[in-house]
Design a protein around this motif. Structure first.
Motif, mmCIF file in Angstrom:
data_model
loop_
_atom_site.group_PDB
_atom_site.id
_atom_site.type_symbol
_atom_site.label_atom_id
_atom_site.label_comp_id
_atom_site.label_asym_id
_atom_site.label_seq_id
_atom_site.Cartn_x
_atom_site.Cartn_y
_atom_site.Cartn_z
ATOM 1 N N VAL A 82 4.118 14.134 -11.363
ATOM 2 C CA VAL A 82 5.640 14.992 -11.189
ATOM 3 C C VAL A 82 6.310 14.317 -12.209
ATOM 4 N N PHE A 83 6.972 12.632 -11.642
ATOM 5 C CA PHE A 83 8.512 12.488 -12.303
ATOM 6 C C PHE A 83 7.810 11.505 -13.645
ATOM 7 N N PHE A 84 8.062 10.219 -13.451
ATOM 8 C CA PHE A 84 7.938 9.015 -14.586
ATOM 9 C C PHE A 84 6.320 8.803 -14.637
ATOM 10 N N GLN A 85 5.927 9.518 -15.987
ATOM 11 C CA GLN A 85 4.532 9.301 -15.167
ATOM 12 C C GLN A 85 3.511 8.200 -15.815
ATOM 13 N N LEU A 86 4.784 7.235 -17.413
ATOM 14 C CA LEU A 86 3.829 6.356 -17.333
ATOM 15 C C LEU A 86 3.954 5.204 -16.294
ATOM 16 N N PHE A 87 5.209 4.746 -15.894
ATOM 17 C CA PHE A 87 6.062 3.866 -15.332
ATOM 18 C C PHE A 87 5.105 4.082 -13.792
ATOM 19 N N CYS A 88 5.078 4.916 -13.338
ATOM 20 C CA CYS A 88 5.073 5.071 -12.111
ATOM 21 C C CYS A 88 3.489 4.666 -11.632
ATOM 22 N N GLY A 89 3.140 5.351 -12.786
ATOM 23 C CA GLY A 89 0.771 5.033 -13.418
ATOM 24 C C GLY A 89 1.156 3.656 -13.090
ATOM 25 N N GLY A 93 -0.998 13.467 -15.076
ATOM 26 C CA GLY A 93 0.509 13.797 -15.330
ATOM 27 C C GLY A 93 1.136 14.252 -16.493
ATOM 28 N N TRP A 94 1.154 13.317 -16.889
ATOM 29 C CA TRP A 94 1.610 13.310 -19.068
ATOM 30 C C TRP A 94 1.090 14.416 -20.132
ATOM 31 N N ILE A 95 -0.256 14.779 -18.597
ATOM 32 C CA ILE A 95 -0.835 16.502 -19.946
ATOM 33 C C ILE A 95 0.019 17.214 -19.289
ATOM 34 N N LEU A 96 0.013 17.477 -18.051
ATOM 35 C CA LEU A 96 0.848 18.213 -17.569
ATOM 36 C C LEU A 96 2.347 18.238 -17.436
ATOM 37 N N ASN A 97 2.670 17.572 -17.855
ATOM 38 C CA ASN A 97 3.715 17.789 -18.485
ATOM 39 C C ASN A 97 4.201 17.982 -19.999
ATOM 40 N N TYR A 98 3.438 18.411 -21.156
ATOM 41 C CA TYR A 98 3.205 18.120 -22.128
ATOM 42 C C TYR A 98 2.791 19.632 -22.208
ATOM 43 N N LEU A 99 1.778 20.096 -21.276
ATOM 44 C CA LEU A 99 1.354 21.633 -20.980
ATOM 45 C C LEU A 99 2.989 22.120 -20.491
ATOM 46 N N TYR A 100 3.682 21.556 -20.205
ATOM 47 C CA TYR A 100 3.996 22.603 -19.249
ATOM 48 C C TYR A 100 5.376 22.997 -19.226
ATOM 49 N N PHE A 101 6.480 21.665 -20.533
ATOM 50 C CA PHE A 101 7.312 21.924 -21.013
ATOM 51 C C PHE A 101 7.311 22.091 -22.491
ATOM 52 N N ILE A 127 0.815 -0.543 0.052
ATOM 53 C CA ILE A 127 0.174 -0.037 0.315
ATOM 54 C C ILE A 127 0.815 1.303 0.064
ATOM 55 N N THR A 128 1.530 1.116 0.965
ATOM 56 C CA THR A 128 3.026 2.023 0.655
ATOM 57 C C THR A 128 3.893 2.304 -0.733
ATOM 58 N N ILE A 129 3.814 1.645 -1.558
ATOM 59 C CA ILE A 129 4.910 1.513 -2.154
ATOM 60 C C ILE A 129 4.170 2.180 -3.574
ATOM 61 N N GLY A 130 2.999 1.388 -3.053
ATOM 62 C CA GLY A 130 1.901 2.110 -4.546
ATOM 63 C C GLY A 130 1.188 3.433 -4.227
ATOM 64 N N TRP A 131 0.922 4.086 -2.406
ATOM 65 C CA TRP A 131 0.716 5.792 -2.837
ATOM 66 C C TRP A 131 2.085 6.209 -3.305
ATOM 67 N N ILE A 132 3.041 5.633 -3.081
ATOM 68 C CA ILE A 132 4.252 6.574 -3.484
ATOM 69 C C ILE A 132 4.236 6.968 -4.840
ATOM 70 N N ASN A 133 4.290 5.666 -5.790
ATOM 71 C CA ASN A 133 4.378 5.422 -6.712
ATOM 72 C C ASN A 133 2.591 5.868 -7.326
ATOM 73 N N ALA A 134 1.738 6.885 -7.349
ATOM 74 C CA ALA A 134 0.893 6.873 -7.318
ATOM 75 C C ALA A 134 1.196 8.336 -7.647
ATOM 76 N N LEU A 135 1.367 8.884 -6.133
ATOM 77 C CA LEU A 135 1.705 10.694 -6.320
ATOM 78 C C LEU A 135 2.435 11.122 -7.084
ATOM 79 N N PHE A 136 4.329 10.295 -6.922
ATOM 80 C CA PHE A 136 5.575 9.940 -8.445
ATOM 81 C C PHE A 136 4.210 10.535 -9.764
ATOM 82 N N ALA A 137 3.282 9.471 -10.055
ATOM 83 C CA ALA A 137 2.743 9.986 -11.167
ATOM 84 C C ALA A 137 2.393 10.703 -11.534
#
Length: 73
Positions: A24-31, A65-73, A12-22
């Protein structure tokens, strides 16, 4: 029983960390990792609420995260 409970809380902890990292960081991988952990929690550990929530948040986090990354950069 106790070992299963520790593994469940660790997943549960690792899943939530990956969900939150999705967001900001590696959107596809962490998602994808969050969705996979949600499926494992739902099917193997019988944690339907946590599993379904991680699946939904993993998908939404990865796409948003992917959409925000696309719009921001």
């Amino acid at each position: 029983m106790r070992n299963e409970k520790n593994c469940k809380s660790l997943l549960i902890t690792i899943g939530w960390i990956n969900a939150l990292f999705a967001f900001v960081f590696f959107q596809l991988f962490c998602g994808i990792i969050a969705v996979c952990i949600g499926i494992v929690l739902k099917s193997d550990y019988h944690a339907e609420k946590h599993g379904l929530t991680l699946i939904i948040v993993g998908i939404i986090g990865g796409i948003a995260g992917w959409i925000l990354n696309y719009l921001y950069f």
